[in-house]
Design an enzyme around this catalytic site. Structure first.
Site, PDB file in Angstrom:
ATOM      1  N   GLU A 268       0.900  -1.157  -0.043  1.00 14.58           N
ATOM      2  CA  GLU A 268      -0.343  -0.287  -0.409  1.00 14.58           C
ATOM      3  C   GLU A 268       0.940   0.958   0.245  1.00 14.58           C
ATOM      4  O   GLU A 268       2.070   1.790   0.465  1.00 14.58           O
ATOM      5  CB  GLU A 268      -1.053  -0.226   1.076  1.00 14.58           C
ATOM      6  N   GLU A 298      -0.484   9.744  -5.481  1.00 17.40           N
ATOM      7  CA  GLU A 298       0.304   9.327  -5.912  1.00 17.40           C
ATOM      8  C   GLU A 298       0.572   9.273  -7.585  1.00 17.40           C
ATOM      9  O   GLU A 298       1.944   8.357  -7.553  1.00 17.40           O
ATOM     10  CB  GLU A 298       0.008   7.912  -5.132  1.00 17.40           C
ATOM     11  N   ASP A 441      -7.210   2.616   3.586  1.00 18.53           N
ATOM     12  CA  ASP A 441      -6.508   1.432   3.913  1.00 18.53           C
ATOM     13  C   ASP A 441      -7.561   0.672   3.470  1.00 18.53           C
ATOM     14  O   ASP A 441      -7.675  -0.822   2.982  1.00 18.53           O
ATOM     15  CB  ASP A 441      -6.591   1.366   4.878  1.00 18.53           C
TER      16      ASP A 441
HETATM   17  P1  AMP Z   1      -6.611   7.740   1.124  1.00 16.18           P
HETATM   18  O1  AMP Z   1      -6.325   9.211   0.473  1.00 16.18           O
HETATM   19  O2  AMP Z   1      -5.832   6.256  -0.197  1.00 16.18           O
HETATM   20  O3  AMP Z   1      -7.243   7.776   2.098  1.00 16.18           O
HETATM   21  O4  AMP Z   1      -8.378   7.087   0.130  1.00 16.18           O
HETATM   22  C1  AMP Z   1      -9.056   7.565   0.704  1.00 16.18           C
HETATM   23  C2  AMP Z   1     -10.553   7.525  -0.626  1.00 16.18           C
HETATM   24  O5  AMP Z   1     -11.515   7.038   0.036  1.00 16.18           O
HETATM   25  C3  AMP Z   1     -10.632   8.198  -1.165  1.00 16.18           C
HETATM   26  O6  AMP Z   1      -9.870   7.967  -2.813  1.00 16.18           O
HETATM   27  C4  AMP Z   1     -11.929   7.843  -1.801  1.00 16.18           C
HETATM   28  O7  AMP Z   1     -12.389   6.197  -2.908  1.00 16.18           O
HETATM   29  C5  AMP Z   1     -12.950   6.888  -0.543  1.00 16.18           C
HETATM   30  N1  AMP Z   1     -13.535   8.240   0.756  1.00 16.18           N
HETATM   31  C6  AMP Z   1     -13.387   9.549   0.387  1.00 16.18           C
HETATM   32  N2  AMP Z   1     -14.239  10.333   1.636  1.00 16.18           N
HETATM   33  C7  AMP Z   1     -14.964   9.123   0.751  1.00 16.18           C
HETATM   34  C8  AMP Z   1     -16.666   9.030   1.638  1.00 16.18           C
HETATM   35  N3  AMP Z   1     -16.887  10.327   2.306  1.00 16.18           N
HETATM   36  N4  AMP Z   1     -17.401   8.128   1.453  1.00 16.18           N
HETATM   37  C9  AMP Z   1     -16.594   7.321   0.873  1.00 16.18           C
HETATM   38  N5  AMP Z   1     -15.793   6.912   0.228  1.00 16.18           N
HETATM   39  C10 AMP Z   1     -14.237   7.926   0.741  1.00 16.18           C
END
Ligand code: AMP
Length: 461
Positions: A268, A298, A441
């Protein structure tokens, strides 16, 4: 369907390492933000924003990067390298919640809560305060070596009194929060979080020498491994060790896990601000793992590190799906990955080679489980039992979903795609998430474990 897939995935045993920390969370509001800006003055904040500090060396670096994150609504993590600033933070903020942080810790708790068969978590530093962040589940184990033998204990029984603790400070922000920066009025466009991650000398990413000889035995016990935390490696340490040393050791760990059985390994990938380190992690580790997961920011950084600057710039500027698809194809070809998963706010994508044992429909189901699980977590703040998957099932796909699918099909038609399996699904997006920490994650865990479950069912694991 998602429920059945989760049932299958729950039969797996998973190992996860390396990073855990304590997350101290602050829920930001306009008042807190306004006070911070007033302390330094809007002009000074704006000037520092233009300089875009990559690390936090003094409080103004923090305020500038925070306001930048609020303005774009993009989740960000910036390392705090100056240990002496900790009292400044502790005197300026009341932490609303303390909880498990770090990808390995979050993933271990999630898998344990989902009742996976066996969850083995390893983190090199396990102080009592850290150990207590783990959920009390009978399927969760920490590997310990005693009398030359490998023992599996619950983290609560395995902590070491004098280990250092890493505390990350997390500033959660909500879409719609409005504040002023001098004459400018800023409204936060998306909910997200700004992470001030502690990067101190005492915290290292490695497997302790006594445990290393037992990694092949661990590899035999498990169906898959999820590794993360390499962003915590520093280029140089005062004792003379450097990133090359830790990455050599990290490579050995992967090979040791795979020695007795070709266990699938997912890496990851999280934001690495330093270009040199980013490049080292990619070149050293990607070729050894089977699967990689990352978020939207990324992929552009990775492509730029691989020398595809024009493509990376296009992704940064226009954020078009066709460019992400192209970048993904380049990445799985150059690093010979079995599977690449990219999650963004509006969609999640898999890119694999055409000879992948799973069909595109099956790959899509795996992503479906991933977004549903993340939607459950976003709605509840945490997923504490497998039946909570039903919460995510009632969260609708985001309103840009159809548009996203259309653009994706278009990209697939325009580019050569016969040599690949390419799938995309729109995300189920919770409008007012309880928390956004660990959603990425959660997506990667749901995606990789369901992928493994389907491989296993086909006899391909
Ligand atoms: P990360 O930036 O690796 O923590 O990934 C965040 C991911 O979580 C995003 O790419 C979305 O796919 C998902 N996500 C973000 N906000 C929400 C939300 N409000 N509800 C559901 N999924 C979300």
């Amino acid at each position: 369907m998602v429920r059945e897939l989760l049932e299958k995935a729950r039969e797996l045993s998973i190992y996860t390492a390396y990073n855990t920390n304590v997350d101290a969370i602050v829920y930001l509001n306009d008042e807190i933000i306004q006070k911070l800006i007033a302390e330094f003055g809007a002009e000074a904040v704006r000037r520092r924003m233009d300089e875009y500090p990559r690390e936090i060396n003094e409080p103004l670096d923090f305020v500038a990067r925070l306001v930048h994150a609020l303005k774009t609504g993009k989740p960000m993590a910036v390392p705090l390298v100056n240990e002496e600033l900790q009292p400044w933070f502790d005197s300026h903020f009341n932490y609303d919640v303390e909880r498990m942080g770090g990808q390995a810790g979050i993933i271990a708790n999630l898998l344990a809560n989902l009742d996976f068969r066996e969850v083995l978590v390893y983190t090199p530093h396990l102080a009592k305060r850290q150990a207590e962040m783990f959920v009390k589940k009978p399927n969760l184990f920490y590997p310990v070596v005693e009398d030359g033998k490998l023992l599996l204990k619950h983290p609560w029984e395995a902590y070491r009194e004098n280990d250092p603790v890493k505390v990350n400070r997390i500033f959660e922000f909500r879409a719609g929060t409005t504040f002023r920066l001098g004459s400018e009025t800023i409204t936060v466009p998306f909910s997200g979080r700004f992470i001030v991650s502690a990067r101190f000398e005492s915290i290292r990413i490695y497997t302790e020498p006594a445990l290393k000889p037992f990694l092949p035995e661990i590899g035999q016990r498990i169906d898959g491994a999820i590794l993360s935390g390499y962003q915590g490696i520093k280029l140089r340490y005062s004792d003379g060790k450097d990133a090359n040393y830790y990455l050599r050791e990290a490579k050995k760990d992967i090979l040791l896990l795979k020695r007795e059985k070709d266990v699938k390994v997912h890496l990851e990938f999280a934001s690495i601000q330093n270009r040199e380190l980013r490049k080292k992690v990619i070149y050293n580790l990607f070729p050894l793992v089977d699967s990689v997961g990352m978020d939207e920011a990324e992929i552009a950084y990775v492509l730029s590190a691989l020398g595809y600057d024009k493509l990376a710039d296009r992704i940064f500027t226009y954020n078009r799906i066709e460019d992400t698809v192209l970048g993904g194809k380049i990445l799985i070809d150059e690093m010979n990955l079995e599977l690449l998963q990219i999650h963004t706010i509006y969609y999640i994508m898999y890119i694999a080679h055409a000879d992948n044992p799973l069909s595109e429909a099956e790959l899509r189901n795996s992503l479906e489980l991933a977004t549903t699980l993340a939607a459950s977590r976003a709605s509840l703040g945490d997923v504490t039992s497998p039946d909570q998957i039903s919460v995510g099932m009632s969260v609708p796909y985001n309103e840009r979903g159809e548009y996203v699918k259309l653009r994706f099909e278009e990209a697939k038609r325009k580019q050569r795609s016969r040599e690949y399996k390419l799938v995309i699904i729109p995300t189920r997006l919770v409008p007012k998430p309880v928390s956004t920490v660990g959603l990425g994650d959660t997506i990667s865990t749901g995606a990789f474990t369901s992928y493994l479950a389907m491989l296993k069912e086909k006899g391909a694991l």
